[in-house]
Design a protein around this motif. Structure first.
Motif: not given
Length: 534
Positions: A333-348
């Motif tokens: 599943k692909t998620t397009k971000l506005g910036s890296w800060e938009d992603f919750d890296f804890s999930i990864c």
């Protein structure tokens, strides 16, 4: 004089034939055209109105529609592109000596021209020094959570074959300039960051590193590098990852994968000329292993190792972060971000062991496009959690609810009306149950008679639990029943009563190919129940 007339006739034929074909196709049903690679046209014919006509919008949109729908457009384009390519070494990419096709960014980086950073200059040296220091900080912060950092720099065709770069670019280069990779190599060698500089393999390759038809490394170079990186990641983490086993090399006049990526986009008449190579690959099935759990950041070169791993081990926990700021998770599943800060890296981060940073030689000077800075900041507040993957107590075909949670991969869940579901030849099921630890594990399965038609070899079923093979059974005929793994056999391998169960079957069949029905799914075993031993 006769030769001159023939040349004129040939020229006029090439010039006007596409237009004649266009008129014929308009007049009849024959569409005299060919498709263009890399182009998709969805222009609609504009509706006429007095307002749009007076504003000029109708004329503009009509021209776009006509150009896109004009039937011999492909013929005209390919003919024009062929003349430019063969007669003048021109195309939508830089074409050098021996018809070698380059991406301009690689030439610029190799020669330090057209804005590519020259690391003989103090300001650029400072930038690279700061980046390597950030990599060390990232490594230290990852190590606090028993995670690791790995860096590799993909190769450049311009570096491997500088003799084919057009002379006009060499004429404006500075012989005293220092390119990004040598300077980066010098700096990172002074750290303990695990890394791979792919250009260092230049003189150790048995097969071509690049083909004249592509700007991406050759398929064999890519496969060799993927296998090497997995081996080095195993050494870094101390975990037994399953690697890519490189077998026999096949050769073909047809390109493999991206061996002709840019040649295809030239849209010229004719096929690539030359010999292409690719390894046959196989997966490993050791008695014990741990899943590859990585986040790969980069571009198409980084996508290469992701694809190689998923091709053999589709349920490994491999995440991919593209430099254009979109993230593809382990399920695709692909998620397009506005910036890296938009992603919750804890999930990864909860589900990986290693952050793998890939860069091409032209993109190295972009310093991971801000991802390193983002991860450094994120790790300051990161609190690890247990894997967020779906687990259920059991899977029972009589219970629709359990299947809807989707704690599995490789299971066909439609059309069986809760009697059984079909599983593929490689299936993953995730269960969490104290009762399994106490009573053991039961797998109720069915073996179809269609697996043995015209074949005297057995269907071998292997069951791995948390990366350890605990059951193997050969079937020579149709069978239905339960397979059991005892509590004693499961002792010591349950992670907080979580059981990742992988089932391998040596055989499968497609009903449609056997003339049974119209079902085109690849079917291996019938699965009725997975859970505690009943």
């Amino acid at each position: 004089m006769k030769l001159k007339k023939m040349v004129i006739v040939l020229f006029l034929t090439v010039l006007y034939l596409p237009f004649v074909l266009g008129l014929v196709s308009k007049a009849g049903a024959w569409a005299c055209d060919v498709p263009l690679k890399g182009f998709t046209d969805s222009t609609e014919k504009p509706a006429f109105s007095a307002g749009s006509f007076l504003k000029g919008e109708f004329q503009k949109n009509f021209t776009k529609w006509y150009e896109a729908s004009f039937k011999p457009r492909g013929v005209i384009t390919k003919t024009y592109a062929t003349i430019r390519y063969h007669c003048f070494n021109l195309g939508n990419r830089t074409i050098g000596n021996n018809k070698d096709i380059f991406d301009q960014g690689y030439i610029d980086t190799e020669l330090c021209i057209n804005g590519a950073a020259d690391y003989s200059k103090e300001e650029h040296q400072k930038e690279m020094q700061d980046y390597v220091k950030k990599l060390q900080i990232l490594q230290e912060k990852l190590q606090r959570f028993d995670k690791h950092l790995y860096v590799y720099i993909a190769p450049s065709k311009a570096n491997f074959y500088p003799e084919n770069i057009p002379k006009k670019y060499k004429a404006i280069s500075d012989e005293d300039a220092i390119t990004s990779v040598p300077y980066f190599s010098q700096l990172i060698a002074e750290t303990n960051i695990p890394h791979l500089i792919c250009r260092d393999r230049k003189d150790a390759l048995q097969y071509p590193a690049f083909y004249t038809t592509g700007i991406h490394w050759s398929r064999t170079f890519e496969q060799e590098t993927s296998a090497r990186i997995i081996r080095e990641l195993s050494e870094i983490t101390g975990k037994n990852y399953r690697n890519i086993l490189l077998g026999e090399v096949h050769q073909s006049s047809k390109p493999y994968g991206r061996d002709s990526d840019v040649y295809d986009l030239l849209n010229v008449w004719g096929e690539p000329q030359g010999t292409y190579y690719e390894y046959t690959v196989n997966g490993e099935h050791p008695e014990e292993y741990e899943k590859i759990k990585i986040l790969v950041h980069g571009d198409s070169f980084g996508q290469g190792i992701v694809g190689d791993i998923r091709g053999l081990y589709p349920y490994e926990m491999v995440w991919y972060a593209n430099r254009a700021q979109y993230i593809t998770d382990e399920k695709g599943k692909t998620t397009k971000l506005g910036s890296w800060e938009d992603f919750d890296f804890s999930i990864c981060l909860d589900n990986i062991d290693v952050v793998v940073l890939e860069a091409t030689e032209p993109t190295l000077q972009n310093y991971a496009y801000g991802l390193v800075d983002c991860l450094i900041d994120f790790l300051d507040t990161y609190e690890p959690q247990k894997s967020s993957r779906n687990y259920v107590e059991n899977l029972n075909c009589a219970s629709k609810e359990a299947w809807e949670i989707n704690p599995f991969n490789g299971v066909w869940t439609k059309g069986e009306k809760h009697k059984f579901v079909w599983a593929k030849d490689y299936t993953e099921i995730r269960l969490k149950s104290e009762m399994i630890k106490m009573s053991g594990l039961e797998l109720q399965i069915g073996i179809s008679p269609h697996l043995f038609e015209g074949d005297g070899t057995p269907d071998t079923v292997e069951v791995f639990v948390n990366g350890k093979r605990l059951l193997q059974k050969d079937f020579y005929e149709a069978w239905s029943g339960s397979l059991f793994i005892t509590a004693e056999e499961l002792s010591g391998i349950g992670d907080e009563d979580r059981y990742d169960i992988e089932i391998y079957c040596s055989k499968s069949f497609i009903p449609k190919e056997k003339g049974i029905n119209d079902d085109s799914r690849d079917l291996a075993i019938q699965l009725m129940y997975a859970g505690r031993a009943r």
